[in-house]
Design a protein around this motif. Structure first.
Motif, PDB file in Angstrom:
ATOM      1  N   LEU A   1       9.303 -10.164  -5.194  1.00 20.48           N
ATOM      2  CA  LEU A   1       8.389 -10.229  -4.057  1.00 20.48           C
ATOM      3  C   LEU A   1       7.482 -11.446  -4.175  1.00 20.48           C
ATOM      4  O   LEU A   1       7.041 -11.811  -5.267  1.00 20.48           O
ATOM      5  N   GLU A   2       7.184 -12.058  -3.045  1.00 22.32           N
ATOM      6  CA  GLU A   2       6.270 -13.194  -2.985  1.00 22.32           C
ATOM      7  C   GLU A   2       5.417 -13.095  -1.732  1.00 22.32           C
ATOM      8  O   GLU A   2       5.758 -12.381  -0.789  1.00 22.32           O
ATOM      9  N   PRO A   3       4.291 -13.777  -1.711  1.00 21.41           N
ATOM     10  CA  PRO A   3       3.419 -13.698  -0.543  1.00 21.41           C
ATOM     11  C   PRO A   3       4.162 -14.046   0.748  1.00 21.41           C
ATOM     12  O   PRO A   3       4.936 -15.007   0.790  1.00 21.41           O
ATOM     13  N   GLY A   4       3.930 -13.256   1.770  1.00 23.80           N
ATOM     14  CA  GLY A   4       4.602 -13.460   3.052  1.00 23.80           C
ATOM     15  C   GLY A   4       5.726 -12.484   3.307  1.00 23.80           C
ATOM     16  O   GLY A   4       6.197 -12.360   4.440  1.00 23.80           O
ATOM     17  N   VAL A   5       6.186 -11.781   2.275  1.00 23.89           N
ATOM     18  CA  VAL A   5       7.192 -10.741   2.470  1.00 23.89           C
ATOM     19  C   VAL A   5       6.524  -9.536   3.135  1.00 23.89           C
ATOM     20  O   VAL A   5       5.412  -9.153   2.779  1.00 23.89           O
ATOM     21  N   CYS A   6       7.193  -8.939   4.111  1.00 23.69           N
ATOM     22  CA  CYS A   6       6.683  -7.735   4.767  1.00 23.69           C
ATOM     23  C   CYS A   6       7.736  -6.647   4.673  1.00 23.69           C
ATOM     24  O   CYS A   6       8.910  -6.874   5.020  1.00 23.69           O
ATOM     25  N   LEU A   7       7.342  -5.496   4.192  1.00 23.55           N
ATOM     26  CA  LEU A   7       8.284  -4.400   3.990  1.00 23.55           C
ATOM     27  C   LEU A   7       7.617  -3.074   4.311  1.00 23.55           C
ATOM     28  O   LEU A   7       6.395  -2.984   4.451  1.00 23.55           O
ATOM     29  N   THR A   8       8.432  -2.039   4.430  1.00 22.74           N
ATOM     30  CA  THR A   8       7.908  -0.691   4.658  1.00 22.74           C
ATOM     31  C   THR A   8       7.892   0.069   3.340  1.00 22.74           C
ATOM     32  O   THR A   8       8.726  -0.154   2.465  1.00 22.74           O
TER      33      THR A   8
ATOM     34  N   ARG B   1       7.471  12.603   6.173  1.00 21.10           N
ATOM     35  CA  ARG B   1       7.601  11.188   5.808  1.00 21.10           C
ATOM     36  C   ARG B   1       6.299  10.497   6.199  1.00 21.10           C
ATOM     37  O   ARG B   1       5.719  10.794   7.248  1.00 21.10           O
ATOM     38  N   ILE B   2       5.851   9.578   5.356  1.00 22.47           N
ATOM     39  CA  ILE B   2       4.698   8.739   5.671  1.00 22.47           C
ATOM     40  C   ILE B   2       5.135   7.303   5.440  1.00 22.47           C
ATOM     41  O   ILE B   2       5.645   6.965   4.367  1.00 22.47           O
ATOM     42  N   GLU B   3       4.944   6.454   6.453  1.00 21.06           N
ATOM     43  CA  GLU B   3       5.464   5.082   6.379  1.00 21.06           C
ATOM     44  C   GLU B   3       4.432   4.095   6.890  1.00 21.06           C
ATOM     45  O   GLU B   3       3.832   4.288   7.944  1.00 21.06           O
TER      46      GLU B   3
END
Length: 493
Positions: A427-434, A458-460
């Motif tokens: 992971l690096e800055p700028g990655v967006c994930l759930t 579920r909590i997302e």
């Protein structure tokens, strides 16, 4: 819906302002034809509506940078990226058009039939051209007779207008098949969007080269630029308001069905964005144990839980992906709270593991460990240790899915990236994930106590990797059980 006068595929073989073959009449149309007098009358008496001095679209500098990176990756090769075409829903009606992600990412344009071509200018560098349909032809009647003409579906930008908006030279897309057929040298194409482009390139491309282009464009989206981050935040903000709308209208959903919830959220998505980013999951009661419940035709009952998984897609095609599990009557039962709290703890552990330098798998492993600990503590896995449960994957009977995925223009963004760049990546800055752990106890699962059966939680949330950790883009919505109850009580008044 009015009936067009002509078939779906008119003759369109000339430049915008040149005469063309007459538009053919539609079978079973109410008018037998067009008189010469009417055809001549329709050619004149129209104001000049050309737009001048247009400002570039907001992401123009970002799309230019993305094209420059693409050019550097494939020097000396012609690159073809289509937007795609309309798809028939039934007979002569079409689905709403959504441009291919690769095309929209590189151009900012969203019009059907468009094609971006990067032509090599030597050993390095490319000349980018966007091929589009020009304004409807008024000389041959296309603008008022054609089913895709201006008077039927609305005005298109002229090529000159498109050049100002997109910062790209624009040409008539009806010329592109000939241009590509005559092209020499290596060519790569993003497949699966435009059959006519693929036919023109059939002897010039290989599946391997085309897949390399597709994979590159998927991996290029792993790290979001400033424009994309702002769009994702906008999508999350609108999504939070959509969830508030749903809570306020739960009494109406109880009187009807899950479809009221679906429609309520969709209204917010259309008001504040382009659409929903994916089919909304409005799962009440035991439907919450079905991961992708999109039928949304079930009953909404007080005392049950509602699992709402939905996201607004912005006008620039970036989507949120948020899930909350809500007590329909506003208060969790003791068992519902126990299961909910377990998922909340798992999500907290997962979010804490999202940071620069961590692997993509770390947040999944952290969340799964918490859930395995809970399942063992509840006596659902006999006398096995947590480590043994995780080794054998036995928790998956009730956790089912991975704990998250990349997010962006596609809800499951970057899907064809290489494994080493995605799930085995850093992971690096700028990655967006759930981050979205869940527990699902099926209604027919005899291995759990009866009172567990039919409960799904579920909590997302949508998490952006920052320089010093992470930022929860969807933190406008409460997550802790007591905060959820207080929030619902406030919204219901």
């Amino acid at each position: 819906m009015s009936e067009e006068l002509i078939p779906e595929t008119p003759e369109q073989e000339t430049e915008e302002n040149e005469a063309a073959e007459p538009i053919k009449q539609r079978k079973n149309g109410l008018y037998p034809g067009v008189s010469d007098e009417l055809a001549e009358n329709m050619k004149s008496g129209w104001a000049d509506t050309e737009l001048h001095g247009l400002e570039p679209i907001a992401q123009a500098e970002h799309t230019a940078a993305r094209r420059a990176a693409l050019s550097a990756r494939f020097p000396g090769e012609r690159l073809v990226i289509p937007a795609g075409n309309l798809k028939t829903r039934s007979n002569d009606t079409e689905y709403a058009f959504r441009a291919s992600t690769e095309y929209a990412y590189l151009t900012g344009d969203q019009t059907q039939d468009g094609v971006l071509v990067l032509e090599p200018t030597g050993d390095s560098g490319h000349r980018a051209t966007i091929y589009l349909l020009p304004r409807s032809n008024r000389e041959n009647g296309e603008f008022w007779l054609d089913g895709q003409g201006e008077l039927w579906v609305g005005r298109r930008h002229s090529l000159a207008e498109a050049e100002q908006l997109l910062g790209l030279p624009a040409k008539d897309v009806r010329e592109i098949a000939t241009a590509l057929t005559e092209a020499t040298g290596p060519v790569r194409n993003v497949r699966g969007h435009d059959a006519s482009i693929e036919a023109a390139l059939t002897d010039k491309v290989t599946a391997e080269r085309d897949e390399e282009l597709r994979v590159y464009l998927s991996e290029a989206r792993l790290v979001k630029d400033a424009f994309e981050i702002a769009e994702l935040q906008k999508a999350c903000d609108a999504t939070a308001r959509g969830f508030e709308d749903v809570v306020r209208s739960l009494d109406k959903a109880e009187a009807t069905s899950e479809r009221f919830i679906e429609g309520t959220f969709f209204l917010r998505a259309r008001i504040e964005g382009n659409d929903i980013g994916y089919g909304s999951i409005c799962a009440a009661g035991p439907h919450a144990t079905t991961l992708h419940w999109v039928r949304n035709d079930g009953a909404v009952r007080s005392g049950d839980l509602l699992l709402l998984d939905a996201g607004v897609e912005t006008n620039e095609l970036y989507t949120a992906d948020v899930t909350r599990t809500l007590p329909i009557n506003g208060t969790f039962s003791p068992l519902q709270r126990k299961i909910y709290d377990a998922v909340y703890e798992a999500q907290e552990a997962g979010i804490a593991a999202v940071k620069p330098g961590a692997t993509f798998r770390d947040f999944h492993d952290a969340s799964q460990r918490v859930l395995a600990e809970k399942l063992v503590a509840w006596g659902l896995l006999g006398d096995l240790s947590v480590d043994k449960v995780l080794e054998l994957g036995l928790q998956r009977r009730w956790t089912l899915h991975g704990t998250g995925h990349m997010l962006g223009m596609d809800v499951h963004d970057c899907a064809v990236a290489r494994t080493e760049a995605y799930v085995d990546g850093i992971l690096e800055p700028g990655v967006c994930l759930t981050v979205e752990p869940g527990l699902y106890f099926q209604a027919d699962d005899l291995t759990v106590p009866e009172e567990y059966r039919g409960i799904g939680v579920r909590i997302e949330d949508d998490i952006l990797v920052t320089e010093d950790g992470n930022r929860n883009l969807s933190d406008q919505l409460p997550r802790r059980a007591d905060e959820v109850e207080a929030w619902m009580a406030q919204l219901k008044g």
